[in-house]
Design a protein around this motif. Structure first.
Motif, PDB file in Angstrom:
ATOM      1  N   ALA A  38      18.214 -15.343  13.305  1.00  0.00           N
ATOM      2  CA  ALA A  38      19.199 -15.067  12.323  1.00  0.00           C
ATOM      3  C   ALA A  38      19.255 -15.974  10.937  1.00  0.00           C
ATOM      4  O   ALA A  38      19.637 -15.496   9.700  1.00  0.00           O
ATOM      5  CB  ALA A  38      20.578 -15.019  12.799  1.00  0.00           C
ATOM      6  N   ASP A  39      18.624 -16.990  11.034  1.00  0.00           N
ATOM      7  CA  ASP A  39      18.663 -17.963   9.912  1.00  0.00           C
ATOM      8  C   ASP A  39      17.724 -17.494   8.771  1.00  0.00           C
ATOM      9  O   ASP A  39      17.758 -17.851   7.669  1.00  0.00           O
ATOM     10  CB  ASP A  39      17.955 -19.397  10.320  1.00  0.00           C
ATOM     11  N   PHE A  40      16.853 -16.483   9.250  1.00  0.00           N
ATOM     12  CA  PHE A  40      15.802 -16.054   8.396  1.00  0.00           C
ATOM     13  C   PHE A  40      16.048 -14.481   7.857  1.00  0.00           C
ATOM     14  O   PHE A  40      15.251 -13.887   7.202  1.00  0.00           O
ATOM     15  CB  PHE A  40      14.403 -15.718   8.969  1.00  0.00           C
ATOM     16  N   ASP A  41      17.449 -13.881   8.174  1.00  0.00           N
ATOM     17  CA  ASP A  41      17.873 -12.721   7.561  1.00  0.00           C
ATOM     18  C   ASP A  41      17.793 -12.555   6.190  1.00  0.00           C
ATOM     19  O   ASP A  41      18.462 -13.516   5.387  1.00  0.00           O
ATOM     20  CB  ASP A  41      19.359 -12.453   8.111  1.00  0.00           C
ATOM     21  N   GLY A  42      17.089 -11.656   5.563  1.00  0.00           N
ATOM     22  CA  GLY A  42      17.152 -11.494   4.145  1.00  0.00           C
ATOM     23  C   GLY A  42      16.131 -12.377   3.404  1.00  0.00           C
ATOM     24  O   GLY A  42      16.082 -12.314   2.131  1.00  0.00           O
ATOM     25  N   GLU A  43      15.331 -13.013   4.236  1.00  0.00           N
ATOM     26  CA  GLU A  43      14.058 -13.741   3.623  1.00  0.00           C
ATOM     27  C   GLU A  43      13.337 -12.766   3.008  1.00  0.00           C
ATOM     28  O   GLU A  43      13.051 -11.759   3.526  1.00  0.00           O
ATOM     29  CB  GLU A  43      13.430 -14.518   4.862  1.00  0.00           C
ATOM     30  N   THR A  44      12.698 -13.360   1.889  1.00  0.00           N
ATOM     31  CA  THR A  44      11.621 -12.507   1.164  1.00  0.00           C
ATOM     32  C   THR A  44      10.202 -13.045   1.506  1.00  0.00           C
ATOM     33  O   THR A  44      10.003 -14.356   1.368  1.00  0.00           O
ATOM     34  CB  THR A  44      11.630 -12.385  -0.352  1.00  0.00           C
ATOM     35  N   TRP A  45       9.392 -12.551   2.335  1.00  0.00           N
ATOM     36  CA  TRP A  45       7.964 -13.030   2.536  1.00  0.00           C
ATOM     37  C   TRP A  45       6.906 -12.782   1.700  1.00  0.00           C
ATOM     38  O   TRP A  45       6.539 -11.595   1.158  1.00  0.00           O
ATOM     39  CB  TRP A  45       7.787 -12.678   4.047  1.00  0.00           C
ATOM     40  N   ALA A  46       6.019 -13.836   1.491  1.00  0.00           N
ATOM     41  CA  ALA A  46       4.830 -13.306   0.679  1.00  0.00           C
ATOM     42  C   ALA A  46       3.615 -13.617   1.886  1.00  0.00           C
ATOM     43  O   ALA A  46       3.554 -14.848   2.393  1.00  0.00           O
ATOM     44  CB  ALA A  46       4.566 -14.527  -0.487  1.00  0.00           C
ATOM     45  N   GLU A  47       2.728 -12.747   1.820  1.00  0.00           N
ATOM     46  CA  GLU A  47       1.682 -13.015   2.987  1.00  0.00           C
ATOM     47  C   GLU A  47       0.622 -13.932   2.302  1.00  0.00           C
ATOM     48  O   GLU A  47       0.351 -14.026   0.881  1.00  0.00           O
ATOM     49  CB  GLU A  47       0.870 -11.721   3.083  1.00  0.00           C
ATOM     50  N   ILE A  48       0.055 -14.835   2.908  1.00  0.00           N
ATOM     51  CA  ILE A  48      -0.834 -15.769   2.643  1.00  0.00           C
ATOM     52  C   ILE A  48      -2.080 -15.261   3.020  1.00  0.00           C
ATOM     53  O   ILE A  48      -2.518 -15.064   4.082  1.00  0.00           O
ATOM     54  CB  ILE A  48      -0.900 -17.209   3.220  1.00  0.00           C
ATOM     55  N   GLY A  49      -3.147 -14.974   2.007  1.00  0.00           N
ATOM     56  CA  GLY A  49      -4.240 -14.144   2.417  1.00  0.00           C
ATOM     57  C   GLY A  49      -5.281 -15.201   2.526  1.00  0.00           C
ATOM     58  O   GLY A  49      -5.412 -16.261   2.263  1.00  0.00           O
ATOM     59  N   GLU A  50      -6.595 -14.505   2.905  1.00  0.00           N
ATOM     60  CA  GLU A  50      -7.740 -14.883   3.449  1.00  0.00           C
ATOM     61  C   GLU A  50      -7.672 -16.240   4.249  1.00  0.00           C
ATOM     62  O   GLU A  50      -8.238 -17.173   4.046  1.00  0.00           O
ATOM     63  CB  GLU A  50      -8.583 -15.769   1.922  1.00  0.00           C
TER      64      GLU A  50
END
Length: 108
Positions: free
Chosen positions: A27-39
């Motif tokens: 629940a601490d991460f609700d609303g979190e925006t994530w960026a995928e780390i590529g390669e």
């Protein structure tokens, strides 16, 4: 015990997090925006380890071994460098900052 292959796994970075005195929960991460780390080439090890506490008992001529404090360890991520990758840019910026950051790993 469930074993996961890392083939196809994805790693994401989120925003800076305020420190807590207890473990983080989903629940601490609700609303979190994530960026995928590529390669991603390697994800390293994950999970807690325990420090060893030893006590030398003179009367029994034995060293006693006890489980000590828990350590979440360090996950060493290896990437093929891509300076145009938004996730890698965020990762490099997070390394230079003094804050802790949210990470999410998705296993296949």
């Amino acid at each position: 015990m469930t074993i996961f292959a890392t083939n196809g796994a994805k790693l994401y970075i989120g925003a800076a997090l305020a420190a807590k005195s207890s473990d983080f929960v989903l629940a601490d991460f609700d609303g979190e925006t994530w960026a995928e780390i590529g390669e991603i080439e390697g994800l390293g090890s994950v999970g807690d380890t325990s420090a060893e506490i030893t006590f030398d008992s003179v009367s029994s001529s034995r060293t006693r071994r006890l489980k000590g404090t828990r350590n979440a360890g360090t996950m060493e991520v290896v990437c093929g460098v891509d300076y145009a990758d938004a996730g890698q840019i965020a990762l490099l910026a997070a390394e230079k900052a003094t804050h802790d950051y949210a990470f999410k790993m998705v296993l296949c």
